[in-house]
Design a protein around this motif. Structure first.
Motif, mmCIF file in Angstrom:
data_model
loop_
_atom_site.group_PDB
_atom_site.id
_atom_site.type_symbol
_atom_site.label_atom_id
_atom_site.label_comp_id
_atom_site.label_asym_id
_atom_site.label_seq_id
_atom_site.Cartn_x
_atom_site.Cartn_y
_atom_site.Cartn_z
ATOM 1 N N LEU A 12 0.835 -1.203 0.000
ATOM 2 C CA LEU A 12 0.000 0.000 0.000
ATOM 3 C C LEU A 12 0.871 1.254 0.000
ATOM 4 C CD1 LEU A 12 -2.779 1.305 0.109
ATOM 5 C CD2 LEU A 12 -2.707 1.069 2.605
ATOM 6 N N PHE A 13 1.965 1.226 0.743
ATOM 7 C CA PHE A 13 2.908 2.339 0.773
ATOM 8 C C PHE A 13 3.402 2.629 -0.647
ATOM 9 C CE2 PHE A 13 6.988 4.396 1.354
ATOM 10 C CZ PHE A 13 6.820 5.192 2.473
ATOM 11 N N ARG A 14 3.832 1.586 -1.357
ATOM 12 C CA ARG A 14 4.306 1.741 -2.740
ATOM 13 C C ARG A 14 3.193 2.236 -3.657
ATOM 14 N NH1 ARG A 14 6.943 -2.895 -1.376
ATOM 15 N NH2 ARG A 14 5.362 -4.217 -2.324
ATOM 16 N N GLN A 15 1.998 1.719 -3.450
ATOM 17 C CA GLN A 15 0.862 2.116 -4.286
ATOM 18 C C GLN A 15 0.559 3.600 -4.117
ATOM 19 O OE1 GLN A 15 -2.710 0.013 -3.326
ATOM 20 N NE2 GLN A 15 -3.964 1.140 -4.775
ATOM 21 N N LYS A 16 0.604 4.090 -2.900
ATOM 22 C CA LYS A 16 0.267 5.489 -2.622
ATOM 23 C C LYS A 16 1.393 6.444 -3.015
ATOM 24 C CE LYS A 16 -3.778 5.089 -0.668
ATOM 25 N NZ LYS A 16 -4.952 5.697 -1.267
ATOM 26 N N LEU A 17 2.645 6.067 -2.734
ATOM 27 C CA LEU A 17 3.752 7.011 -2.896
ATOM 28 C C LEU A 17 4.660 6.703 -4.079
ATOM 29 C CD1 LEU A 17 4.721 7.564 0.839
ATOM 30 C CD2 LEU A 17 3.000 8.722 -0.546
ATOM 31 N N GLN A 18 4.434 5.595 -4.746
ATOM 32 C CA GLN A 18 5.180 5.227 -5.952
ATOM 33 C C GLN A 18 6.653 4.900 -5.700
ATOM 34 O OE1 GLN A 18 3.120 4.911 -8.623
ATOM 35 N NE2 GLN A 18 1.540 5.667 -7.247
ATOM 36 N N LEU A 56 4.980 13.097 -3.230
ATOM 37 C CA LEU A 56 5.092 11.854 -3.992
ATOM 38 C C LEU A 56 3.726 11.326 -4.409
ATOM 39 C CD1 LEU A 56 7.956 10.051 -2.055
ATOM 40 C CD2 LEU A 56 8.086 11.073 -4.342
ATOM 41 N N ASN A 57 2.757 11.438 -3.511
ATOM 42 C CA ASN A 57 1.398 11.015 -3.830
ATOM 43 C C ASN A 57 0.854 11.859 -4.976
ATOM 44 O OD1 ASN A 57 -1.138 9.887 -3.782
ATOM 45 N ND2 ASN A 57 -1.617 10.509 -1.711
ATOM 46 N N TRP A 58 1.025 13.170 -4.903
ATOM 47 C CA TRP A 58 0.560 14.080 -5.942
ATOM 48 C C TRP A 58 1.277 13.802 -7.266
ATOM 49 C CZ3 TRP A 58 3.267 17.818 -8.683
ATOM 50 C CH2 TRP A 58 2.490 18.681 -9.445
ATOM 51 N N ALA A 59 2.600 13.675 -7.219
ATOM 52 C CA ALA A 59 3.384 13.444 -8.438
ATOM 53 C C ALA A 59 3.026 12.100 -9.069
ATOM 54 C CB ALA A 59 4.878 13.511 -8.128
ATOM 55 N N GLY A 60 2.734 11.119 -8.270
ATOM 56 C CA GLY A 60 2.362 9.806 -8.787
ATOM 57 C C GLY A 60 1.024 9.795 -9.492
ATOM 58 N N HIS A 61 0.242 10.824 -9.270
ATOM 59 C CA HIS A 61 -1.048 10.945 -9.933
ATOM 60 C C HIS A 61 -1.030 12.066 -10.969
ATOM 61 C CE1 HIS A 61 -2.158 8.693 -6.316
ATOM 62 N NE2 HIS A 61 -3.104 8.194 -7.067
ATOM 63 N N TYR A 62 0.131 12.511 -11.315
ATOM 64 C CA TYR A 62 0.308 13.595 -12.285
ATOM 65 C C TYR A 62 -0.389 14.870 -11.846
ATOM 66 C CZ TYR A 62 1.749 9.573 -14.954
ATOM 67 O OH TYR A 62 2.366 8.431 -15.339
ATOM 68 N N GLY A 63 -0.764 14.932 -10.567
ATOM 69 C CA GLY A 63 -1.349 16.136 -10.020
ATOM 70 C C GLY A 63 -2.788 16.401 -10.405
ATOM 71 N N ASN A 64 -3.331 15.688 -11.363
ATOM 72 C CA ASN A 64 -4.679 16.019 -11.801
ATOM 73 C C ASN A 64 -5.726 14.954 -11.469
ATOM 74 O OD1 ASN A 64 -3.959 14.050 -13.590
ATOM 75 N ND2 ASN A 64 -4.264 15.260 -15.428
ATOM 76 N N ALA A 65 -5.322 13.810 -11.063
ATOM 77 C CA ALA A 65 -6.277 12.742 -10.792
ATOM 78 C C ALA A 65 -6.337 12.396 -9.316
ATOM 79 C CB ALA A 65 -5.909 11.496 -11.592
ATOM 80 N N ILE A 66 -5.819 13.266 -8.480
ATOM 81 C CA ILE A 66 -5.765 12.974 -7.053
ATOM 82 C C ILE A 66 -6.948 13.626 -6.347
ATOM 83 C CG2 ILE A 66 -4.312 14.923 -6.417
ATOM 84 C CD1 ILE A 66 -2.798 12.892 -4.618
ATOM 85 N N LEU A 68 -8.839 14.711 -2.506
ATOM 86 C CA LEU A 68 -8.493 15.074 -1.130
ATOM 87 C C LEU A 68 -8.500 13.851 -0.230
ATOM 88 C CD1 LEU A 68 -10.366 18.460 -0.662
ATOM 89 C CD2 LEU A 68 -7.915 18.076 -0.918
ATOM 90 N N GLN A 69 -9.416 12.927 -0.471
ATOM 91 C CA GLN A 69 -9.482 11.706 0.330
ATOM 92 C C GLN A 69 -8.199 10.897 0.157
ATOM 93 O OE1 GLN A 69 -12.670 9.047 -0.674
ATOM 94 N NE2 GLN A 69 -12.312 7.740 1.093
ATOM 95 N N ASN A 70 -7.696 10.827 -1.062
ATOM 96 C CA ASN A 70 -6.464 10.097 -1.318
ATOM 97 C C ASN A 70 -5.307 10.722 -0.563
ATOM 98 O OD1 ASN A 70 -3.944 9.305 -2.716
ATOM 99 N ND2 ASN A 70 -5.360 8.183 -4.028
ATOM 100 N N VAL A 71 -5.211 12.044 -0.577
ATOM 101 C CA VAL A 71 -4.130 12.737 0.142
ATOM 102 C C VAL A 71 -4.286 12.522 1.636
ATOM 103 C CG1 VAL A 71 -3.150 14.996 0.690
ATOM 104 C CG2 VAL A 71 -3.785 14.455 -1.659
ATOM 105 N N ALA A 72 -5.516 12.562 2.133
ATOM 106 C CA ALA A 72 -5.761 12.407 3.565
ATOM 107 C C ALA A 72 -5.337 11.034 4.075
ATOM 108 C CB ALA A 72 -7.232 12.638 3.877
ATOM 109 N N GLN A 73 -5.395 10.026 3.219
ATOM 110 C CA GLN A 73 -5.007 8.681 3.638
ATOM 111 C C GLN A 73 -3.522 8.659 3.864
ATOM 112 O OE1 GLN A 73 -6.430 6.154 0.521
ATOM 113 N NE2 GLN A 73 -8.460 6.033 1.388
#
Length: 73
Positions: A12-18, A56-66, A68-73
């Motif tokens: 899950l760590f890898r999935q979220k932060l790449q 890393l979470n934002w960059a892994g989603h190219y910043g446009n598909a993220i 707030l719930q995803n960031v909060a996790q």
């Protein structure tokens, strides 16, 4: 929460932060001493580990598909 995911849920760590937890720790060690993370003007910052995880979470989603719930996790 980062420590929990790093130790108990590395997938899950890898999935979220790449990145693998070990790479995250290496990046964190490399950037921790940078002056940008020093508190200035009485504006406290989030811990560097949290700032890095958000980036890393934002960059892994190219910043446009993220969400707030995803960031909060």
């Amino acid at each position: 929460m980062l420590v929990h995911h790093e130790e108990c849920c590395p997938k899950l760590f890898r999935q979220k932060l790449q990145v693998n937890p070990e790479i995250f720790d290496d990046i964190l060690d490399d950037i921790s001493g940078h002056p940008i993370f020093q508190i200035r003007f009485n504006n406290p910052q989030l811990p560097i580990s949290i700032q890095l995880a958000i980036f890393l979470n934002w960059a892994g989603h190219y910043g446009n598909a993220i969400t707030l719930q995803n960031v909060a996790q």
